[in-house]
Design a protein around this motif. Structure first.
Motif, PDB file in Angstrom:
ATOM      1  N   TYR A 191      89.016  53.776 -63.237  1.00  0.00           N
ATOM      2  CA  TYR A 191      88.901  52.348 -62.936  1.00  0.00           C
ATOM      3  C   TYR A 191      88.711  51.516 -64.197  1.00  0.00           C
ATOM      4  CZ  TYR A 191      89.255  52.557 -57.936  1.00  0.00           C
ATOM      5  OH  TYR A 191      89.740  52.714 -56.671  1.00  0.00           O
ATOM      6  N   ARG A 192      88.005  52.065 -65.187  1.00  0.00           N
ATOM      7  CA  ARG A 192      87.848  51.337 -66.442  1.00  0.00           C
ATOM      8  C   ARG A 192      89.212  51.109 -67.096  1.00  0.00           C
ATOM      9  NH1 ARG A 192      87.368  51.605 -71.639  1.00  0.00           N
ATOM     10  NH2 ARG A 192      87.361  53.803 -72.127  1.00  0.00           N
ATOM     11  N   LEU A 193      90.020  52.168 -67.137  1.00  0.00           N
ATOM     12  CA  LEU A 193      91.370  52.015 -67.688  1.00  0.00           C
ATOM     13  C   LEU A 193      92.220  51.054 -66.857  1.00  0.00           C
ATOM     14  CD1 LEU A 193      92.304  55.630 -68.824  1.00  0.00           C
ATOM     15  CD2 LEU A 193      91.857  53.638 -70.242  1.00  0.00           C
ATOM     16  N   GLU A 243      94.731  45.770 -66.645  1.00  0.00           N
ATOM     17  CA  GLU A 243      94.902  44.525 -65.906  1.00  0.00           C
ATOM     18  C   GLU A 243      94.628  43.313 -66.790  1.00  0.00           C
ATOM     19  OE1 GLU A 243      92.243  43.501 -62.508  1.00  0.00           O
ATOM     20  OE2 GLU A 243      93.786  44.544 -61.372  1.00  0.00           O
ATOM     21  N   GLY A 244      94.041  43.539 -67.960  1.00  0.00           N
ATOM     22  CA  GLY A 244      93.769  42.440 -68.874  1.00  0.00           C
ATOM     23  C   GLY A 244      92.325  41.985 -68.886  1.00  0.00           C
ATOM     24  N   ARG A 245      91.448  42.714 -68.264  1.00  0.00           N
ATOM     25  CA  ARG A 245      90.027  42.356 -68.264  1.00  0.00           C
ATOM     26  C   ARG A 245      89.415  42.717 -69.609  1.00  0.00           C
ATOM     27  NH1 ARG A 245      88.637  40.466 -62.847  1.00  0.00           N
ATOM     28  NH2 ARG A 245      90.196  41.381 -61.507  1.00  0.00           N
ATOM     29  N   GLY A 246      88.296  42.116 -69.917  1.00  0.00           N
ATOM     30  CA  GLY A 246      87.607  42.394 -71.173  1.00  0.00           C
ATOM     31  C   GLY A 246      86.877  43.737 -71.120  1.00  0.00           C
ATOM     32  N   PHE A 247      86.424  44.195 -72.284  1.00  0.00           N
ATOM     33  CA  PHE A 247      85.750  45.485 -72.405  1.00  0.00           C
ATOM     34  C   PHE A 247      84.505  45.564 -71.519  1.00  0.00           C
ATOM     35  CE2 PHE A 247      82.461  48.030 -74.507  1.00  0.00           C
ATOM     36  CZ  PHE A 247      83.087  49.260 -74.536  1.00  0.00           C
ATOM     37  N   TRP A 248      83.642  44.556 -71.618  1.00  0.00           N
ATOM     38  CA  TRP A 248      82.398  44.588 -70.844  1.00  0.00           C
ATOM     39  C   TRP A 248      82.658  44.442 -69.354  1.00  0.00           C
ATOM     40  CZ3 TRP A 248      78.432  46.654 -72.914  1.00  0.00           C
ATOM     41  CH2 TRP A 248      78.246  46.583 -74.281  1.00  0.00           C
ATOM     42  N   GLU A 249      83.562  43.590 -68.985  1.00  0.00           N
ATOM     43  CA  GLU A 249      83.871  43.410 -67.569  1.00  0.00           C
ATOM     44  C   GLU A 249      84.455  44.685 -66.975  1.00  0.00           C
ATOM     45  OE1 GLU A 249      86.337  40.456 -64.569  1.00  0.00           O
ATOM     46  OE2 GLU A 249      86.632  40.276 -66.727  1.00  0.00           O
ATOM     47  N   ARG A 277      82.464  46.649 -64.012  1.00  0.00           N
ATOM     48  CA  ARG A 277      83.114  46.802 -62.704  1.00  0.00           C
ATOM     49  C   ARG A 277      83.351  48.277 -62.370  1.00  0.00           C
ATOM     50  NH1 ARG A 277      86.404  42.201 -60.449  1.00  0.00           N
ATOM     51  NH2 ARG A 277      85.584  40.368 -61.495  1.00  0.00           N
ATOM     52  N   SER A 278      83.643  49.079 -63.377  1.00  0.00           N
ATOM     53  CA  SER A 278      83.865  50.503 -63.103  1.00  0.00           C
ATOM     54  C   SER A 278      82.576  51.216 -62.725  1.00  0.00           C
ATOM     55  CB  SER A 278      84.522  51.179 -64.308  1.00  0.00           C
ATOM     56  OG  SER A 278      83.647  51.181 -65.423  1.00  0.00           O
ATOM     57  N   VAL A 279      81.421  50.679 -63.136  1.00  0.00           N
ATOM     58  CA  VAL A 279      80.138  51.270 -62.752  1.00  0.00           C
ATOM     59  C   VAL A 279      79.947  51.185 -61.241  1.00  0.00           C
ATOM     60  CG1 VAL A 279      77.630  50.942 -62.921  1.00  0.00           C
ATOM     61  CG2 VAL A 279      79.009  50.980 -64.976  1.00  0.00           C
ATOM     62  N   VAL A 280      80.408  50.111 -60.639  1.00  0.00           N
ATOM     63  CA  VAL A 280      80.288  49.969 -59.180  1.00  0.00           C
ATOM     64  C   VAL A 280      81.096  51.056 -58.475  1.00  0.00           C
ATOM     65  CG1 VAL A 280      80.743  48.449 -57.222  1.00  0.00           C
ATOM     66  CG2 VAL A 280      79.869  47.504 -59.371  1.00  0.00           C
ATOM     67  N   TRP A 281      82.332  51.281 -58.914  1.00  0.00           N
ATOM     68  CA  TRP A 281      83.168  52.324 -58.315  1.00  0.00           C
ATOM     69  C   TRP A 281      82.561  53.701 -58.539  1.00  0.00           C
ATOM     70  CZ3 TRP A 281      86.687  51.151 -54.917  1.00  0.00           C
ATOM     71  CH2 TRP A 281      87.279  49.895 -54.950  1.00  0.00           C
ATOM     72  N   MET A 282      82.023  53.927 -59.748  1.00  0.00           N
ATOM     73  CA  MET A 282      81.397  55.204 -60.060  1.00  0.00           C
ATOM     74  C   MET A 282      80.201  55.449 -59.150  1.00  0.00           C
ATOM     75  SD  MET A 282      79.303  56.267 -63.495  1.00  0.00           S
ATOM     76  CE  MET A 282      78.009  55.112 -63.093  1.00  0.00           C
ATOM     77  N   SER A 283      79.360  54.461 -58.971  1.00  0.00           N
ATOM     78  CA  SER A 283      78.168  54.611 -58.132  1.00  0.00           C
ATOM     79  C   SER A 283      78.551  54.932 -56.691  1.00  0.00           C
ATOM     80  CB  SER A 283      77.318  53.345 -58.175  1.00  0.00           C
ATOM     81  OG  SER A 283      76.919  53.075 -59.488  1.00  0.00           O
ATOM     82  N   GLY A 284      79.542  54.227 -56.178  1.00  0.00           N
ATOM     83  CA  GLY A 284      80.005  54.494 -54.818  1.00  0.00           C
ATOM     84  C   GLY A 284      80.592  55.887 -54.668  1.00  0.00           C
ATOM     85  N   ALA A 285      81.341  56.325 -55.661  1.00  0.00           N
ATOM     86  CA  ALA A 285      81.938  57.666 -55.599  1.00  0.00           C
ATOM     87  C   ALA A 285      80.872  58.742 -55.672  1.00  0.00           C
ATOM     88  CB  ALA A 285      82.944  57.834 -56.730  1.00  0.00           C
TER      89      ALA A 285
END
Length: 133
Positions: free
Chosen positions: A67-69, A74-80, A84-92
């Motif tokens: 998800y980070r990649l 998609e053009g999002r910044g490094f921190w964003e 955002r990928s932390v949310v997907w990681m936590s759910g998984a």
């Protein structure tokens, strides 16, 4: 760009890191848990250790990385992308741990691993507190 979901980008490197970390984690368990290994048997202990360790490792290496990649492409910044990928990681990780805990083949292995751990610690605490078993 306002949508929260992105298309994950899975790479071979993520799978290699997942396999390497899982192998290392199971190897450490095998080396440093001889009593639990003796109670459960070597193969069953290794399989149970792998099943218990897999959700966390898969969440960090596979899901978060993909998800980070995806967010970065998609053009999002490094921190964003990282946040955002932390949310997907936590759910998984949560979903994986629930599956390991409650779905039959994996639940039996994790239950046997907990019972072996309980037996080892019960014997150890009994010995420390001077109780004969």
């Amino acid at each position: 760009m306002s949508a929260f979901a992105a298309d994950p980008v899975f790479t071979t490197t993520q799978a290699i890191w997942f396999a390497a970390l899982l192998t290392f984690a199971v190897g450490v368990q095998i080396v440093f848990s001889p009593k639990r290994r003796a109670i459960m048997g070597g193969l069953k202990f290794a399989l149970a250790s792998a099943v218990v360790a897999a959700p966390g490792l898969a969440g960090v290496t596979l899901v978060r990385g993909a998800y980070r990649l995806g967010y970065l492409e998609e053009g999002r910044g490094f921190w964003e992308a990282n946040l955002r990928s932390v949310v997907w990681m936590s759910g998984a990780i949560f979903a994986g741990q629930m599956a390991v805990r409650f779905l039959p083949p994996m639940a039996w292995l994790s239950r046997d691993l907990r019972n072996a751990d309980r037996a080892v610690w019960s014997e150890r605490l009994g010995r420390w507190l001077g109780r004969a078993r």
